[in-house]
Motif scaffolding. Sequence first.
Motif, PDB file in Angstrom:
ATOM      1  N   VAL A   1       0.704  -1.066  -0.029  1.00 17.69           N
ATOM      2  CA  VAL A   1       0.123  -0.119  -0.006  1.00 17.69           C
ATOM      3  C   VAL A   1       0.838   1.041  -0.161  1.00 17.69           C
ATOM      4  O   VAL A   1       1.896   1.423   0.916  1.00 17.69           O
ATOM      5  CB  VAL A   1      -0.965   0.000   1.299  1.00 17.69           C
ATOM      6  CG1 VAL A   1      -1.858   1.140   1.263  1.00 17.69           C
ATOM      7  CG2 VAL A   1      -1.710  -1.221   1.323  1.00 17.69           C
TER       8      VAL A   1
ATOM      9  N   ILE B   1     -13.166   0.354   8.308  1.00 17.65           N
ATOM     10  CA  ILE B   1     -12.780   0.290   6.941  1.00 17.65           C
ATOM     11  C   ILE B   1     -13.766  -0.259   6.118  1.00 17.65           C
ATOM     12  O   ILE B   1     -14.324  -1.380   6.620  1.00 17.65           O
ATOM     13  CB  ILE B   1     -11.309  -0.704   6.615  1.00 17.65           C
ATOM     14  CG1 ILE B   1     -10.280  -0.305   7.560  1.00 17.65           C
ATOM     15  CG2 ILE B   1     -11.000  -0.660   5.176  1.00 17.65           C
ATOM     16  CD1 ILE B   1      -9.063  -1.171   7.632  1.00 17.65           C
TER      17      ILE B   1
ATOM     18  N   TYR C   1     -14.933  -1.457   2.632  1.00 20.61           N
ATOM     19  CA  TYR C   1     -14.380  -1.962   1.208  1.00 20.61           C
ATOM     20  C   TYR C   1     -15.542  -1.720  -0.014  1.00 20.61           C
ATOM     21  O   TYR C   1     -16.816  -2.633   0.319  1.00 20.61           O
ATOM     22  CB  TYR C   1     -13.988  -3.447   1.347  1.00 20.61           C
ATOM     23  CG  TYR C   1     -12.822  -3.523   1.976  1.00 20.61           C
ATOM     24  CD1 TYR C   1     -11.590  -3.905   1.720  1.00 20.61           C
ATOM     25  CD2 TYR C   1     -12.866  -4.064   3.738  1.00 20.61           C
ATOM     26  CE1 TYR C   1     -10.464  -3.843   2.209  1.00 20.61           C
ATOM     27  CE2 TYR C   1     -11.723  -4.108   4.105  1.00 20.61           C
ATOM     28  CZ  TYR C   1     -10.475  -4.319   3.550  1.00 20.61           C
ATOM     29  OH  TYR C   1      -9.400  -4.507   4.365  1.00 20.61           O
TER      30      TYR C   1
ATOM     31  N   TRP D   1      -7.522  -9.191  -2.057  1.00 28.79           N
ATOM     32  CA  TRP D   1      -7.147  -8.487  -0.564  1.00 28.79           C
ATOM     33  C   TRP D   1      -7.922  -9.191   0.370  1.00 28.79           C
ATOM     34  O   TRP D   1      -7.311  -9.815   1.323  1.00 28.79           O
ATOM     35  CB  TRP D   1      -7.276  -7.061  -0.781  1.00 28.79           C
ATOM     36  CG  TRP D   1      -6.773  -6.394   0.637  1.00 28.79           C
ATOM     37  CD1 TRP D   1      -7.744  -6.245   1.725  1.00 28.79           C
ATOM     38  CD2 TRP D   1      -5.432  -5.913   0.812  1.00 28.79           C
ATOM     39  NE1 TRP D   1      -7.016  -5.685   2.792  1.00 28.79           N
ATOM     40  CE2 TRP D   1      -5.782  -5.442   2.377  1.00 28.79           C
ATOM     41  CE3 TRP D   1      -4.182  -5.735   0.077  1.00 28.79           C
ATOM     42  CZ2 TRP D   1      -4.567  -4.708   2.690  1.00 28.79           C
ATOM     43  CZ3 TRP D   1      -3.334  -5.135   0.567  1.00 28.79           C
ATOM     44  CH2 TRP D   1      -3.528  -4.691   2.073  1.00 28.79           C
TER      45      TRP D   1
ATOM     46  N   GLU E   1      -3.889  -5.376   6.507  1.00 27.82           N
ATOM     47  CA  GLU E   1      -4.937  -4.547   6.568  1.00 27.82           C
ATOM     48  C   GLU E   1      -4.758  -3.224   7.130  1.00 27.82           C
ATOM     49  O   GLU E   1      -5.507  -2.187   6.960  1.00 27.82           O
ATOM     50  CB  GLU E   1      -6.152  -5.031   7.029  1.00 27.82           C
ATOM     51  CG  GLU E   1      -7.613  -4.181   6.831  1.00 27.82           C
ATOM     52  CD  GLU E   1      -8.763  -4.987   7.560  1.00 27.82           C
ATOM     53  OE1 GLU E   1      -9.762  -4.770   6.899  1.00 27.82           O
ATOM     54  OE2 GLU E   1      -8.654  -5.434   8.565  1.00 27.82           O
TER      55      GLU E   1
ATOM     56  N   ASP F   1      -2.230  -1.394   6.881  1.00 26.21           N
ATOM     57  CA  ASP F   1      -1.735  -0.288   5.804  1.00 26.21           C
ATOM     58  C   ASP F   1      -2.854   0.445   5.216  1.00 26.21           C
ATOM     59  O   ASP F   1      -2.634   1.491   4.661  1.00 26.21           O
ATOM     60  CB  ASP F   1      -0.751  -1.134   4.826  1.00 26.21           C
ATOM     61  CG  ASP F   1       0.208  -1.641   5.534  1.00 26.21           C
ATOM     62  OD1 ASP F   1       0.773  -1.356   6.506  1.00 26.21           O
ATOM     63  OD2 ASP F   1       0.743  -2.550   4.951  1.00 26.21           O
ATOM     64  N   LEU F   2      -4.140   0.161   5.326  1.00 25.77           N
ATOM     65  CA  LEU F   2      -5.263   0.671   4.725  1.00 25.77           C
ATOM     66  C   LEU F   2      -5.732   1.784   5.731  1.00 25.77           C
ATOM     67  O   LEU F   2      -6.719   2.569   5.344  1.00 25.77           O
ATOM     68  CB  LEU F   2      -6.443  -0.083   4.695  1.00 25.77           C
ATOM     69  CG  LEU F   2      -6.029  -1.354   3.512  1.00 25.77           C
ATOM     70  CD1 LEU F   2      -7.191  -1.992   3.361  1.00 25.77           C
ATOM     71  CD2 LEU F   2      -5.398  -0.995   2.125  1.00 25.77           C
TER      72      LEU F   2
ATOM     73  N   GLN G   1      -8.323   7.632   5.301  1.00 28.30           N
ATOM     74  CA  GLN G   1      -7.375   7.163   4.122  1.00 28.30           C
ATOM     75  C   GLN G   1      -8.358   6.423   2.979  1.00 28.30           C
ATOM     76  O   GLN G   1      -9.163   5.663   3.184  1.00 28.30           O
ATOM     77  CB  GLN G   1      -6.444   6.153   4.626  1.00 28.30           C
ATOM     78  CG  GLN G   1      -5.593   5.727   3.478  1.00 28.30           C
ATOM     79  CD  GLN G   1      -4.176   4.667   3.900  1.00 28.30           C
ATOM     80  OE1 GLN G   1      -3.746   5.350   4.976  1.00 28.30           O
ATOM     81  NE2 GLN G   1      -3.817   3.687   3.573  1.00 28.30           N
TER      82      GLN G   1
ATOM     83  N   THR H   1      -7.993   4.408  -0.228  1.00 27.38           N
ATOM     84  CA  THR H   1      -7.164   3.447  -1.133  1.00 27.38           C
ATOM     85  C   THR H   1      -7.687   3.108  -2.125  1.00 27.38           C
ATOM     86  O   THR H   1      -8.803   2.362  -2.261  1.00 27.38           O
ATOM     87  CB  THR H   1      -6.494   2.248  -0.040  1.00 27.38           C
ATOM     88  OG1 THR H   1      -5.915   2.884   1.095  1.00 27.38           O
ATOM     89  CG2 THR H   1      -5.445   1.478  -0.807  1.00 27.38           C
TER      90      THR H   1
ATOM     91  N   THR I   1     -12.180   0.442  -3.774  1.00 25.81           N
ATOM     92  CA  THR I   1     -11.687   1.367  -3.045  1.00 25.81           C
ATOM     93  C   THR I   1     -11.884   0.986  -1.805  1.00 25.81           C
ATOM     94  O   THR I   1     -13.047   0.538  -1.277  1.00 25.81           O
ATOM     95  CB  THR I   1     -12.658   2.712  -3.379  1.00 25.81           C
ATOM     96  OG1 THR I   1     -12.783   3.148  -4.687  1.00 25.81           O
ATOM     97  CG2 THR I   1     -12.086   3.731  -2.307  1.00 25.81           C
ATOM     98  N   ALA I   2     -11.019   1.406  -0.832  1.00 24.50           N
ATOM     99  CA  ALA I   2     -11.091   1.115   0.631  1.00 24.50           C
ATOM    100  C   ALA I   2     -11.213   2.492   1.436  1.00 24.50           C
ATOM    101  O   ALA I   2     -10.294   3.180   1.042  1.00 24.50           O
ATOM    102  CB  ALA I   2     -10.127   0.183   1.323  1.00 24.50           C
TER     103      ALA I   2
ATOM    104  N   SER J   1     -11.139   4.216   4.988  1.00 21.61           N
ATOM    105  CA  SER J   1     -11.088   4.141   6.474  1.00 21.61           C
ATOM    106  C   SER J   1     -11.154   5.485   7.114  1.00 21.61           C
ATOM    107  O   SER J   1     -10.758   6.547   6.747  1.00 21.61           O
ATOM    108  CB  SER J   1      -9.755   3.396   6.798  1.00 21.61           C
ATOM    109  OG  SER J   1      -8.794   4.345   6.563  1.00 21.61           O
TER     110      SER J   1
END
Length: 467
Positions: A14, A51, A53, A113, A122, A124-125, A144, A146, A153-154, A156
Amino acid sequence: MANEEKEKIKGGEVKVHSVLTVVSSTPVNPGKTCPLSAIDRAMGHHSLHVIFYFRSGSVGFDRIRPVLNEVLTLYPNVIGRLVKEDDGSWIVRCTDAGLRVHRATVGTSVDEWLRFASADDERDLMVKQEFPHDPQYWSPFRMQVTEFEGGGTAISLSCPHMLADPISLTLFIKSWTEACHNDVIVHPPFLHPQAINIPLTFTTPFPTSTSPSFYASKSRASNSNPKLKFVSTTFSFSNSIIKQSLSKICSTVPDLTPFDLLTALFWMRIAELKSKTDDNLKQSISICMDMRKHLHAPLPYGYFGNALHFSQLTMNSDKMGSGDLGQVAELVNRHVTGLKEEEFWSAVDWLNSRKDDQGKFLPPFKMYGPELTFVNMESMIAPIRTRVNEFEPLMYRAEFVKDQKPAHVSYHIENTEGEGLILVMPSPEEGLARRVTVTLPEEEMGKLLQDKVILSLDPTMLLSGRS
């Protein structure tokens, strides 16, 4: 193929490529502040992350960013800054300092993922940050965004736990999605921490309450084993398997919930693992539950802050060892449904009384642990606004693109300790389906993932890092 895909995930780093500040479209009134409640202060040892997703590549942060400016006008506390009062309590000074948004990319798809990444991956998201010595210029809420390879897209959202609980963060994201479609915001923020005040109709202290002694024991607990490495896995149980399992044990207690069943299941299986090294005569767990709708004067779902209560449930090891899942589930059910409002207010009263000789509030302690802690997220299933006899999981109604609900929603609570943490939450399948995120010492997790009783319910594993 599985090993190749797993290697791909491990190489899917990431990469954060930019950080920007998003402000509200309307300036905050000068001098506006939001104090914190006793429960908020008690959560000061922990941080909270959620988070979302989304598989759809059309979420597009550049498309939805202007709406975020509008939504932030409803949440001045999210773009505010923390200030400490003379008595040691915290307040949020509502300013126009804005929300920090980190933008990142990762070279894998959302489905790859979720299937092959680990809970460590995770992290890192989401934005992890240490609480600064002087936080008055620090952004306590961080986002964030991502973007995954091939679309997806994620999103968080992270903050100190003393500023919000899981429902608060969930409804912030859900409000944002509703605003994107010019829909009514179903659960607007209710920014009144004074609502967590003991009603005049109650007399304190409550002589029969066990909450003060339980909370006091938490405040005295020492670190269990800081060298232990904890790992997490999410188990996804289908609607049909939960329905079938409940039907087998509902003859004596017809109103058992998926939480009762899954708490009993994981409690018994983990107790079995521990029994080989632990000679305790009793087995105890802590149950954390949202109290918004359990009070005589219910709080709205949009109450922004912490409305959590922790209680202890103990069972003799003989009953635990009997292997009767229905009996343990019934015990959990009686405990949850029998929780009296006085216990909640008694805990609030005790937390408000924690002051030193100078009248300053004492430092917070770790609320999650030392017992195995189960978080009951059944309150996330709320009535549908237009059909009050039907219910929906709040997190899976957060749709940036119409009719494209999140593929998964993860919750992380940092700085926990003790025997482990288990979150029982709704599933995108809805109905009775549930997802259970389990955090245990690595050795215990390895055994749990091979447990035949749990595997007999045919769960799908997410974010375990195992093929």
